[in-house]
Design a protein around this motif. Structure first.
Motif, mmCIF file in Angstrom:
data_model
loop_
_atom_site.group_PDB
_atom_site.id
_atom_site.type_symbol
_atom_site.label_atom_id
_atom_site.label_comp_id
_atom_site.label_asym_id
_atom_site.label_seq_id
_atom_site.Cartn_x
_atom_site.Cartn_y
_atom_site.Cartn_z
ATOM 1 N N ARG A 182 58.859 20.291 6.560
ATOM 2 C CA ARG A 182 58.762 21.256 7.853
ATOM 3 C C ARG A 182 59.354 22.569 7.342
ATOM 4 O O ARG A 182 59.791 22.224 5.926
ATOM 5 N N VAL A 183 58.791 24.174 7.468
ATOM 6 C CA VAL A 183 59.206 24.938 6.375
ATOM 7 C C VAL A 183 59.645 25.693 7.652
ATOM 8 O O VAL A 183 59.605 26.099 8.596
ATOM 9 N N ALA A 184 60.303 26.798 6.719
ATOM 10 C CA ALA A 184 61.244 28.006 7.576
ATOM 11 C C ALA A 184 61.433 29.410 6.862
ATOM 12 O O ALA A 184 61.134 29.555 5.552
ATOM 13 N N ILE A 185 60.726 30.210 7.244
ATOM 14 C CA ILE A 185 60.729 31.535 6.863
ATOM 15 C C ILE A 185 62.442 32.394 6.945
ATOM 16 O O ILE A 185 62.845 31.886 8.679
ATOM 17 N N ILE A 186 62.917 32.709 6.381
ATOM 18 C CA ILE A 186 64.296 33.527 6.835
ATOM 19 C C ILE A 186 64.383 35.056 6.253
ATOM 20 O O ILE A 186 63.169 34.946 6.007
ATOM 21 N N ASN A 187 64.724 35.497 7.241
ATOM 22 C CA ASN A 187 65.346 37.479 7.191
ATOM 23 C C ASN A 187 66.304 37.670 5.597
ATOM 24 O O ASN A 187 66.959 36.945 5.627
ATOM 25 N N GLN A 188 66.260 38.432 5.479
ATOM 26 C CA GLN A 188 67.089 39.356 4.555
ATOM 27 C C GLN A 188 68.523 38.963 4.591
ATOM 28 O O GLN A 188 69.335 38.555 3.995
ATOM 29 N N GLY A 191 60.200 31.630 2.843
ATOM 30 C CA GLY A 191 60.191 33.027 1.867
ATOM 31 C C GLY A 191 60.800 33.683 2.759
ATOM 32 O O GLY A 191 61.872 32.979 3.694
ATOM 33 N N VAL A 192 60.723 34.976 2.663
ATOM 34 C CA VAL A 192 61.672 35.862 3.311
ATOM 35 C C VAL A 192 60.976 37.069 3.658
ATOM 36 O O VAL A 192 60.660 37.506 3.131
ATOM 37 N N VAL A 193 61.770 37.074 5.039
ATOM 38 C CA VAL A 193 60.739 38.498 5.526
ATOM 39 C C VAL A 193 62.119 40.111 5.913
ATOM 40 O O VAL A 193 63.353 39.814 5.881
#
Lengths: 890, 110
Positions: A648-654, A684-686
């Protein structure tokens, strides 16, 4: 029967006045002739006899007039004749009358609309016993709207332990499916209420009985139902034999035992309940409902207990339930809830919290607008009063009393304001429908609201009072001028130059007042409009335009889990191939829809402080989601279709990256969640983007790849190159052809979705903009009227000036100077009021930009420009005066 | 010597009109002359007072009117007492009795 005789005489005098008059005339004449005969018999010559008889009678007309004054209903007669005369006067000046009635209609209509909204939302009393004792119990999580939804446990605790309420009512609201014999299957708004609900409200049944404590035993509730009067009438035609009849509510058979009072449709302003059931029936009717059941609470204060006392005690009680909740659920953030209490005598309202203050601001605005309209009509009446001075003088000389003349002028004012208010009510009727539609466009989670503006006694009373007050406001000054002894000079100078300085001064004052008020309105309007455009330009962290949102409903499609996931993946490419579509993705909750989820997170290598809120917002998205929304990828990579079946992968915000990792890189770190044994690697970071509301501070948000989950979410987002509406048909067609069985639930655009959250701001900006413009135009008309009148009156003087060598330019400048002087005087008064008004508006509307003086400056410039425009025609007319014509005029 | 006509007290005119109509129906001039006669010429009722009073009393329902022929075959409006008028006459008579008694008492007091 003397009363009968009186009424008959009254009606006779009113409707057969001509016959009554003929009768009287004949009677007096026959009297005169009998007198003459009597005198002749006494030995007078016919001529002498006639003379003596006339002396004794004292004049036929005078006798008749004296009789008329004694008649029943004489006052009405004279009022009617005043009205007739007034109508004739108004019809003689159609231009003046039209402008006056229209401006009054706009003023009164606007007031009626706003008041009727305020009345419906805030003032109208519930038709229950002592509605003033009712209070609504609420709680509020910081940054969210308050809510009246408590758990049953909390309700029971509060009910048992409080000393401030004589009753605490709980109700749950549901839309239920109802069918039965002679009843078409239908969805009915229902209220599930605990046993003391109706008795605490003090309601009595129309027929049968209402739900009582015996019906509401947990575990063994009585299967009974109570209908609303409206439902009884609409579906059963008021048939009393429905008592004992059975209906089927969501599959459960219940017996109708009674009907509520006629005017009672529930406690909510924007929704009405047609079916009432015992609260204990809820688990029977909705077995699959949420584990924790929520009820809306309303308390009835004990006599002598104040709101403050009750609020203080209940807040303490509520805190204790929070502690318990926090312990049992292990959610420390529950403690952040705050208890609130509001008066509920006017019913519960979903809209009141958002719209109460904007409506109050609008009430102030329409009040000002009405004042401008009054000043406008007053100044026109004043100018007309000058033209009628001669007529008034003639009437006074012929014996009309002063008060009779004042009454005449006031009657005309009243006629104007009544005509204005009638037209205004029509405008209000049309306008209120429009406003309700705007208001109901506001975003809300839950069933749609219905909300009608009824014209009740309060509204009628308000409009009548406004009408009378208006007439008095604009009619009093001109009426009082009729009191002045003007007879001799006015009669001698049949027309023209009897211009008085004081009248012109009054006129200027009225125009200056209009300018001042218009400035206040204009600057307030500009402030509201700027506030709205600030919100519209707010950086949301994504591009709100040209974004189409399509929600699907796969429930009855036969597709689920991995099958559905594959179907959605197969749909992405054809959608993207549609001309005008740039990219397509999917998500669980679209931003600013009000929906969202959160969970308590554990970040490897981060030690939370005790009591820290560990929850972060979460969303499930497909690859290309960030590209589609226009949210920048700041570090790492986007999700990929190949992630499927991998860890599982995830992207977080700044904001989340900064919170947990400060300036270290979060890429490659892992997070996990309470009650979930998966570990997620951050890839990743968005950039930050708004999630629930456009005004919120940035949340910590984590995104998951929805194609790694067992089943996908169904909200498609499409970035388009052209207007989203133009590609909609093709998008729907593509969806249908690829997913034949999946229904389309909702199609909207992101721009609309965002707009739905700023409805109060839009409402106030829209209306204040309208009303501000209207006020300014009225002021300009007022100024034009004053100048036109002044120039007409001074034509002689202007002629002499020109004859003595004044140039056209001099004359034009003279008129313009006059106009500018008046406007500047108005602005001098208006600017301080506008500054004060700005602060007042800021107290009502949160985040209003108040620092800048630009709106007032723009408003002033606008008023001066309008004034010059209004002065142009009179100035030109003055400049074109031919001295020979002007001098010969007298 | 003819006594000088006195101005009529408020309410007295009604009483006198009602009283003069007890004898039977009468037209305006007849009523006027009748009052002159029964008061010994003290009260002369001018048409400017008589007609307003007659019309008011008719509207009150105390008297009713109809058109008839005068002694000289002239069309004239006649008035007659109604039942309510007779009752009113009683009331007015009692009231007047009280007033005249009170005035007499007042004048005799020293």
């Amino acid at each position: 029967m003397p009363l009968f005789v009186k009424v008959r005489s009254f009606l006779r005098n009113l409707f057969l006045s001509r016959r009554v008059e003929v009768d009287l005339d004949e009677e007096v004449r026959s009297h005169l002739e009998m007198l003459i005969e009597e005198n002749i018999r006494a030995g007078m010559s016919p001529k002498e006899a006639q003379r003596a008889a006339r002396i004794e009678l004292g004049g036929i007309e005078q006798v008749k007039a004296q009789v008329r004054e004694e008649r029943i209903g004489n006052w009405l007669h004279s009022v009617l004749s005043d009205c007739r005369y007034g109508v004739r006067q108004l019809r003689k000046n159609p231009g003046f009358t039209a402008v006056a009635i229209l401006s009054l209609a706009l003023g009164i209509g606007a007031n009626t609309v706003i008041f009727s909204l305020i009345d419906t939302l805030m003032l109208r009393r519930l038709p229950v016993r002592n509605p003033g004792e009712l209070v609504e119990l609420l709680h509020k999580y910081p940054g969210e709207p308050h809510s009246n939804g408590f758990s049953l446990q909390t309700y029971q605790l509060m009910r048992q332990r409080n000393d401030v309420f004589s009753g605490l009512l709980a109700a749950a609201y549901q839309s239920l499916h109802v069918r039965g014999e002679g009843l078409e299957p239908q969805i009915v708004n229902s209220g599930l209420v605990e046993g003391s609900f109706f008795s605490t409200l003090g309601l009595n049944p129309t027929i049968g009985r209402l739900i009582g404590p015996d019906d509401d035993h947990a575990g063994q509730p009585s299967p009974v139902a109570v209908l609303s009067w409206t439902f009884w009438k609409g579906r059963f035609n008021l048939d009393p034999s429905i008592l004992g009849k059975e209906i089927i509510v969501d599959g459960v058979t219940v017996t109708i035992v009674g009907v509520t009072p006629r005017n009672f449709s529930g406690l909510q302003v924007e929704a009405s309940q047609d079916l009432w059931l015992p609260l204990a029936m809820e688990p029977v009717i909705i077995p699959s409902g949420p584990g924790r059941r929520w009820v809306a609470l309303v308390g009835r204060l004990k006599p002598g207990v104040s709101m403050e006392q009750a609020r203080a005690e209940m807040a303490v009680l509520y805190e204790s339930t929070l502690d318990e909740d926090a312990r049992t659920t292990g959610n420390p953030y529950i403690r952040k809830f705050k208890f609130e209490m509001e008066p509920a005598g006017a019913g519960l309202s979903f809209l009141r919290e958002d719209f109460a203050k904007p409506l109050l601001a609008l009430m102030a605005i329409v009040g000002l607008l009405l004042l401008i309209a009054c000043a406008n009509v007053a100044s026109m009446l004043l100018a007309r009063g000058a033209a009628r001075e001669h007529e008034m003088a003639v009437r006074a000389t012929l014996g009309a009393g002063r008060f009779r003349l004042v009454r005449q002028v006031l009657t005309e004012s009243l006629l104007l304001s009544v005509a204005g208010s009638l037209l205004g009510i029509v405008l209000a009727y049309l306008g209120s429908g429009l406003l309700v539609r705007i208001i109901l466009a506001a975003r809300r989670v839950g069933p749609p609201l219905e909300f009608h503006v009824h014209t009740d006694a309060g509204v009628v009373l308000f409009t009548t009072a406004v009408t009378l007050l208006t007439a008095l406001l604009f009619g009093l000054l001109p009426a009082l001028r009729a009191l002045r002894p003007v007879v001799a000079p006015s009669l001698r100078q049949a027309s023209g130059s009897s211009e008085t300085g004081s009248r012109r001064f009054f006129g200027k004052c009225l125009v200056a007042a209009q300018v001042a008020l218009s400035l206040v309105l204009l600057s307030a309007a500009m402030q509201f409009i700027r506030h709205l455009s600030n919100l519209e330009d707010l950086d949301l962290g994504f591009q709100r335009d040209q974004l189409l949102l399509v929600s699907l409903d796969p429930q009855h499609s036969g597709l689920e889990g991995e099958q559905l996931s594959r179907a959605y993946r197969e749909l992405l490419a054809p959608l993207e191939a549609i001309p005008g579509v740039r990219s397509v993705s999917l998500c669980g909750a679209t931003p600013i829809s009000g929906a969202g989820a959160n969970r308590a997170v554990t970040v490897a290598g981060y030690e939370p402080k005790p009591g820290e809120i560990r929850n972060v917002a979460e969303n499930w998205v497909a690859p290309k989601y960030f590209e589609t929304l226009g949210t920048p990828l700041l570090a790492g990579r986007d999700f990929d279709l190949r992630d499927q079946g991998r860890p599982r992968v995830a992207i977080i915000n700044q904001t989340m990256a900064r919170y947990y990792f400060a300036d270290r890189s979060p890429i490659g770190r892992t997070v996990s969640f309470d009650g979930d044994d998966q570990r997620y690697e951050i890839i990743g970071v968005v950039g930050d983007s708004k999630l629930y509301d456009i005004r919120e501070p940035n949340h910590r948000i984590i995104y998951f790849n929805m194609f790694q989950e067992p089943s996908p979410c169904s909200r498609f987002v499409l970035r388009t190159n052209i207007g989203p509406a133009t590609v909609t048909p093709q998008v729907l067609q593509t969806v249908h052809s690829v997913l034949k069985t999946v229904a389309v639930k909702r199609v909207t655009t992101m721009a609309d979705q965002v707009d739905e959250t700023i409805v109060p701001e839009r409402l106030i900006a829209l209306l204040s903009g309208w009303f501000g413009t209207l006020g300014a135009v009225l002021a300009a008309i007022g100024l034009y009227g004053l100048l036109a009148y002044t120039v007409a009156r001074r034509i002689n003087e202007i002629g002499i000036r020109i004859a003595l060598g004044a140039t056209r330019g001099n004359v034009t400048r003279m008129v313009l100077r006059d106009a500018l002087g008046t406007v500047c005087a108005g602005l001098a008064i208006g600017v301080p009021i506008a500054f004060w008004g700005k602060r007042f508006a800021a107290s009502l509307i949160a985040d209003l930009p108040v620092a800048s003086a630009a709106p007032i400056l723009f408003g002033s410039v606008g008023m001066i420009a309008l004034a010059l425009l209004a002065a142009y025609v009179p100035a030109r007319r003055a400049a074109c005066v031919d001295p020979m014509v002007a001098l010969r005029y007298e | 010597m003819k006594s000088k006509p006195t101005t009529l007290l408020q309410g007295t005119l009604d009483l006198l009109i009602l009283k003069s109509l007890v004898a039977g129906e009468m037209h305006g001039l007849g009523i006027s002359r009748r009052i002159q006669q029964i008061t010994g010429g003290t009260f002369v009722v001018k048409p400017g007072s008589l007609f307003p009073a007659l019309h008011r009393m008719e509207e009150e329902g105390w008297i009713s009117s109809f058109w008839g022929e005068s002694e000289n075959n002239r069309r004239a409006k006649y008035y007659r007492l109604t039942k309510a008028g007779r009752k009113q006459l009683e009331v007015e008579t009692k009231r007047w009795g009280r007033i005249s008694w009170a005035i007499a008492e007042a004048l005799e007091a020293s």
